[in-house]
Design a protein around this motif. Structure first.
Motif, mmCIF file in Angstrom:
data_model
loop_
_atom_site.group_PDB
_atom_site.id
_atom_site.type_symbol
_atom_site.label_atom_id
_atom_site.label_comp_id
_atom_site.label_asym_id
_atom_site.label_seq_id
_atom_site.Cartn_x
_atom_site.Cartn_y
_atom_site.Cartn_z
ATOM 1 N N VAL A 188 7.658 39.497 59.151
ATOM 2 C CA VAL A 188 8.139 38.777 57.970
ATOM 3 C C VAL A 188 8.211 37.280 58.236
ATOM 4 C CG1 VAL A 188 10.104 38.490 56.402
ATOM 5 C CG2 VAL A 188 9.409 40.784 57.123
ATOM 6 N N PHE A 189 8.708 36.910 59.409
ATOM 7 C CA PHE A 189 8.890 35.488 59.735
ATOM 8 C C PHE A 189 7.545 34.773 59.829
ATOM 9 C CE2 PHE A 189 9.639 31.895 62.593
ATOM 10 C CZ PHE A 189 10.750 31.324 61.997
ATOM 11 N N ASN A 190 6.570 35.401 60.476
ATOM 12 C CA ASN A 190 5.264 34.748 60.606
ATOM 13 C C ASN A 190 4.522 34.686 59.280
ATOM 14 O OD1 ASN A 190 5.135 34.136 63.475
ATOM 15 N ND2 ASN A 190 5.115 36.331 63.812
ATOM 16 N N LEU A 191 4.709 35.710 58.432
ATOM 17 C CA LEU A 191 4.134 35.619 57.088
ATOM 18 C C LEU A 191 4.753 34.461 56.313
ATOM 19 C CD1 LEU A 191 3.846 39.377 56.006
ATOM 20 C CD2 LEU A 191 1.988 37.782 56.506
ATOM 21 N N GLY A 192 6.071 34.315 56.447
ATOM 22 C CA GLY A 192 6.734 33.203 55.779
ATOM 23 C C GLY A 192 6.250 31.857 56.286
ATOM 24 N N GLN A 229 4.911 20.066 60.161
ATOM 25 C CA GLN A 229 4.645 20.648 61.476
ATOM 26 C C GLN A 229 5.394 21.988 61.575
ATOM 27 O OE1 GLN A 229 2.530 19.480 63.676
ATOM 28 N NE2 GLN A 229 2.054 17.644 62.452
ATOM 29 N N VAL A 230 4.726 23.041 61.112
ATOM 30 C CA VAL A 230 5.375 24.349 61.017
ATOM 31 C C VAL A 230 5.765 24.875 62.396
ATOM 32 C CG1 VAL A 230 5.076 26.735 60.259
ATOM 33 C CG2 VAL A 230 4.161 24.865 58.879
ATOM 34 N N TYR A 231 4.929 24.604 63.402
ATOM 35 C CA TYR A 231 5.200 25.151 64.729
ATOM 36 C C TYR A 231 6.512 24.616 65.293
ATOM 37 C CZ TYR A 231 4.639 26.150 69.683
ATOM 38 O OH TYR A 231 4.844 26.577 70.970
ATOM 39 N N PHE A 232 6.747 23.319 65.157
ATOM 40 C CA PHE A 232 7.950 22.715 65.724
ATOM 41 C C PHE A 232 9.209 23.142 64.980
ATOM 42 C CE2 PHE A 232 4.542 19.807 66.971
ATOM 43 C CZ PHE A 232 4.767 19.750 68.344
ATOM 44 N N VAL A 291 9.377 27.703 65.809
ATOM 45 C CA VAL A 291 9.748 28.261 67.109
ATOM 46 C C VAL A 291 11.251 28.216 67.349
ATOM 47 C CG1 VAL A 291 9.511 27.988 69.613
ATOM 48 C CG2 VAL A 291 7.490 27.852 68.143
ATOM 49 N N PRO A 292 11.931 27.068 67.181
ATOM 50 C CA PRO A 292 13.389 27.090 67.375
ATOM 51 C C PRO A 292 14.104 28.015 66.392
ATOM 52 C CG PRO A 292 12.569 24.828 67.364
ATOM 53 C CD PRO A 292 11.458 25.698 66.884
ATOM 54 N N LEU A 293 13.610 28.045 65.131
ATOM 55 C CA LEU A 293 14.240 28.903 64.139
ATOM 56 C C LEU A 293 14.027 30.377 64.489
ATOM 57 C CD1 LEU A 293 15.808 28.791 61.489
ATOM 58 C CD2 LEU A 293 13.628 28.885 60.268
ATOM 59 N N SER A 294 12.835 30.707 64.994
ATOM 60 C CA SER A 294 12.561 32.087 65.406
ATOM 61 C C SER A 294 13.482 32.516 66.544
ATOM 62 C CB SER A 294 11.097 32.215 65.834
ATOM 63 O OG SER A 294 10.845 33.479 66.404
#
Length: 256
Positions: free
Chosen positions: A197-201, A213-216, A219-222
């Protein structure tokens, strides 16, 4: 007054046969067979268990002191049985390592490794944490007593001197590995759903806001959300693992 000591060689041989089974099992048991435990401690535990088990099953051994070859074959038989029992208990603990590996990958911590104190080699941090926690709970709930009970009952399943049931042992090993992997995936199921779900979002967010910058952000949110989920489900994870360990030990302890 004469003291008959003619039984001592046969008794010593029986002691070594029992010690071969118990020693091989202790060297692989979770909590007892770890690499960071001194060999003298393992040896002392194996000797103590041997002195307890020997009077109970001494009559099961038919020792022929006239020839060395049957004794060597019987000792090899006992060592293999001990390895099978110890490895079965060890494989059950690997379910936590499987769950920890899946959880770490879903949280983005698959690169964070540390020395696994139970194996003496590199392992994922979350897997190491779950393994140590699971081992602690085994001793805290006295579940390790089931291992000793399974060792005692192994003389009913694998009687000394009888033909070794290679088919049953192969089936036991296959079932143990398959079940450990299945339980590991079941324990990590909430994180598989979260990761999907998180990666789809994040994918949708990246399409809606290409300049972000989705990656930055992701990752901390994940990691944060993942640890919150872990705190919520850790009790259920360890409870399921304990039930699984107890069921495996009960399979090695046949009903009377």
């Amino acid at each position: 007054m004469r003291v008959d000591i003619s039984f001592l060689p046969a008794l010593a041989a029986t002691f070594m046969l029992v010690f071969a089974r118990i020693g091989a099992m202790v060297m692989l048991l979770p909590g007892f067979g770890e690499t960071n435990i001194p060999v003298r401690v393992k040896l002392s535990i194996a000797l103590l268990l041997t002195m307890i088990i020997l009077p109970l099953h001494r009559q099961a051994y038919q020792v022929d002191m006239s020839s060395l070859a049957p004794l060597l074959v019987l000792m090899l038989h006992e060592i293999v049985i001990g390895v099978v029992l110890g490895a079965t208990a060890r494989v059950t603990l690997s379910a936590l390592q499987v769950a920890g590996s899946v959880i770490a990958q879903q949280l983005g911590l698959g690169f964070v490794t540390a020395i696994d104190p139970t194996q003496g080699q590199q392992g994922l941090l979350i897997g190491n944490f779950l393994t140590i926690l699971g081992m602690t709970l085994l001793f805290a709930t006295d579940s390790h007593h089931l291992v000793i009970a399974a060792l005692n009952e192994s003389y009913r399943i694998f009687s000394p001197g009888q033909t070794f049931p290679t088919g049953d042992v192969a089936a036991l090993a296959t079932k143990a590995f398959a079940t450990a992997f299945k339980i590991g995936l079941q324990l990590s199921a909430p994180f598989l759903v979260f990761g999907l779900v998180f990666n789809l979002g994040l994918g949708v967010l990246a399409r809606l806001m290409p300049q972000m910058q989705v990656y930055f952000v992701g990752v901390p949110l994940s990691i944060l959300i993942g640890f919150l989920i872990l705190a919520l489900v850790i009790t259920a994870i360890m409870g399921t693992f304990l039930d699984y360990f107890v069921s495996v030990m009960h399979q090695l302890t046949p009903l009377r």
